[in-house]
Write a protein that holds these residues in place. Structure first.
Motif, PDB file in Angstrom:
ATOM      1  N   ASP A  62      46.105  12.567   4.830  1.00  0.00           N
ATOM      2  CA  ASP A  62      44.675  12.723   4.213  1.00  0.00           C
ATOM      3  C   ASP A  62      43.861  12.331   5.475  1.00  0.00           C
ATOM      4  O   ASP A  62      43.308  13.397   5.816  1.00  0.00           O
ATOM      5  CB  ASP A  62      44.467  11.714   3.186  1.00  0.00           C
ATOM      6  N   LEU A  63      44.013  11.224   6.267  1.00  0.00           N
ATOM      7  CA  LEU A  63      43.176  11.090   7.363  1.00  0.00           C
ATOM      8  C   LEU A  63      43.208  12.293   8.445  1.00  0.00           C
ATOM      9  O   LEU A  63      42.038  12.544   9.060  1.00  0.00           O
ATOM     10  CB  LEU A  63      43.422   9.555   7.995  1.00  0.00           C
ATOM     11  N   VAL A  64      44.406  12.397   8.898  1.00  0.00           N
ATOM     12  CA  VAL A  64      44.379  13.777   9.848  1.00  0.00           C
ATOM     13  C   VAL A  64      43.700  14.936   9.339  1.00  0.00           C
ATOM     14  O   VAL A  64      42.835  15.588  10.045  1.00  0.00           O
ATOM     15  CB  VAL A  64      46.006  13.983  10.111  1.00  0.00           C
ATOM     16  N   ASP A  65      44.157  15.385   8.179  1.00  0.00           N
ATOM     17  CA  ASP A  65      43.592  16.681   7.560  1.00  0.00           C
ATOM     18  C   ASP A  65      41.866  16.639   7.690  1.00  0.00           C
ATOM     19  O   ASP A  65      41.124  17.451   7.851  1.00  0.00           O
ATOM     20  CB  ASP A  65      44.025  16.904   6.183  1.00  0.00           C
ATOM     21  N   HIS A  66      41.484  15.388   7.298  1.00  0.00           N
ATOM     22  CA  HIS A  66      40.076  15.331   6.805  1.00  0.00           C
ATOM     23  C   HIS A  66      39.148  14.938   7.839  1.00  0.00           C
ATOM     24  O   HIS A  66      37.945  15.196   7.948  1.00  0.00           O
ATOM     25  CB  HIS A  66      40.439  14.020   5.688  1.00  0.00           C
ATOM     26  N   CYS A  67      39.890  14.001   9.067  1.00  0.00           N
ATOM     27  CA  CYS A  67      38.910  13.577   9.928  1.00  0.00           C
ATOM     28  C   CYS A  67      39.349  13.398  11.254  1.00  0.00           C
ATOM     29  O   CYS A  67      38.944  13.040  12.221  1.00  0.00           O
ATOM     30  CB  CYS A  67      38.595  11.931   9.728  1.00  0.00           C
ATOM     31  N   GLY A  68      40.631  14.307  11.438  1.00  0.00           N
ATOM     32  CA  GLY A  68      41.407  14.367  12.878  1.00  0.00           C
ATOM     33  C   GLY A  68      42.061  13.372  12.980  1.00  0.00           C
ATOM     34  O   GLY A  68      42.128  11.987  12.679  1.00  0.00           O
ATOM     35  N   VAL A  69      42.853  13.534  14.143  1.00  0.00           N
ATOM     36  CA  VAL A  69      44.170  12.670  14.505  1.00  0.00           C
ATOM     37  C   VAL A  69      43.408  11.329  15.080  1.00  0.00           C
ATOM     38  O   VAL A  69      43.816  10.292  14.684  1.00  0.00           O
ATOM     39  CB  VAL A  69      44.822  13.395  15.733  1.00  0.00           C
ATOM     40  N   GLU A  70      42.342  11.254  15.967  1.00  0.00           N
ATOM     41  CA  GLU A  70      41.697  10.109  16.215  1.00  0.00           C
ATOM     42  C   GLU A  70      41.350   9.026  15.382  1.00  0.00           C
ATOM     43  O   GLU A  70      40.899   7.899  15.591  1.00  0.00           O
ATOM     44  CB  GLU A  70      40.684  10.351  17.478  1.00  0.00           C
TER      45      GLU A  70
END
Lengths: 208, 208
Positions: free
Chosen positions: B33-41
């Motif tokens: 979710d975090l990757v899709d939503h806010c990017g890897v960093e």
DNA sequence: AGGCTAAACGGACCGCAGTCCGCTTTCTAT
DNA sequence: ATAGAAAGCGGACTGCGGTCCGTTTAGCCT
């Protein structure tokens, strides 16, 4: 009005203040000492600052980041290497036939990259330096490939020949797969000969 | 004495406790979710832990490190890609002539590597995964090169052909040098043809 | 010399990766 | 059902990279 601050015409970046220059010296010395003495991973920004007797902010002012500092350390040997390519003795330097120069280039690069492996890794893709180093090597290989009569997309071909000499590949091969260095060097020779000789047999497997 | 805990014979690693399994699920979901939503960093270990409703220590228990977590995320798409190489439709999968498979392999790899670029970079050289991924690709290329009748140090030749497809090279080319992807793909085709065709013209420029 | 300004300085401060250890949960054997 | 042990858990803690901002200093101009 009195507006002239040292002939800004072609002045480039303004010169460095004397204390700044002194601190840059001290910092480089401190960092070098730490590398020689305790290894790359011991080079923390606090340690360097403390050893140089300055504050941490100063380190960041001179060298953008930790990677920038590492890049600066690398700079010495990198410059020397470039000089020996541009004007050193053959076959690495000018004077030998292009193919011999190219093979010498590969061997030399493999060895220097492995020698400074940790430092190069720590320097990462620190914008300026990484780009400068890469583009010097790429330019040289492009030049030699052209001399050798290679046709096609020479810029990318050069990059492709350089890629297996990158530290990440070399370390995988030497440290993990336990491949001896001279085998890697021979394999690069072979690769280069294959790529170059294709132009001696046009129409090999499809026009390009 | 009563020593039998679930037939340790061939048991491999002991199974996972139910709460552990639940948490691994939750963590992977949170990270995705975090990757899709806010990017890897944005994928910090604290953020993932908080979002999954567990403590930070739990994240480290499941996935060694941040890199390990990233590698786990990559695992899904990597596995799917491997499957399509091993048993998908031609020309990537089996059924096409070796040269076509090899060229399809290169194009496919360039595209997937670029697609997951940030994740791959974040996963770094996370021991197991990086090695597994590399060795799968290397094995496949070795196989195809052999099929094509290539002689010489095939293992290292395979690595050398794979090197220009590594994310660090691709990103340099696309992001910094602004080279369009299809030009990179064509250049790799050319490289492969040069390497392979050398064996059709033995004695080209020195024995090997 | 004296003062003015831009540059340099230093170290407190922040966020994040990774570790540690005392507490809790699950599983199994009785 | 229950007790014991191993596995899991959580969050405080450490160390490091990187930033910020109030203070100091070098260099110049009068």
């Amino acid at each position: 009005m009195s507006e002239h601050r040292s002939l800004p015409l072609l002045g480039g970046p303004p010169p460095e203040r004397s204390d700044a220059a002194r601190n840059r010296e001290a910092l480089l010395r401190a960092a070098t000492d730490l590398v020689d003495h305790c290894g790359v991973e011991a080079v923390t920004m606090d340690a360097v600052a403390a050893r140089a007797g300055v504050g941490k902010g100063t380190v960041y002012r001179r060298f953008e980041s930790r990677e920038g500092l590492m890049a600066a350390l690398l700079n010495h040997s990198e410059t020397a290497w470039q000089a020996s390519v541009l004007s050193g003795p053959p076959p690495l330097g000018p004077g030998a036939p292009p193919m011999e120069r190219l093979l010498a280039f590969g061997r030399s690069r493999i060895e220097t990259n492995l020698k400074h492996g940790d430092l190069i890794t720590a320097a990462g893709h620190s914008g300026a330096r990484a780009y400068a180093a890469m583009s010097f090597a790429a330019m040289h290989v492009r030049y030699l490939l052209t001399q050798l009569g290679v046709h096609g997309d020479v810029p990318i071909l050069a990059t492709s020949l350089l890629a297996p000499l990158e530290i990440v590949i070399l370390q995988q091969q030497t440290h993990i797969e336990q491949i001896p260095v001279d085998r890697i060097e021979r394999a690069w020779d072979d690769l280069v000969r294959r790529v170059v000789s294709a132009d001696a047999h046009p129409g090999a497997a499809g026009r390009r």
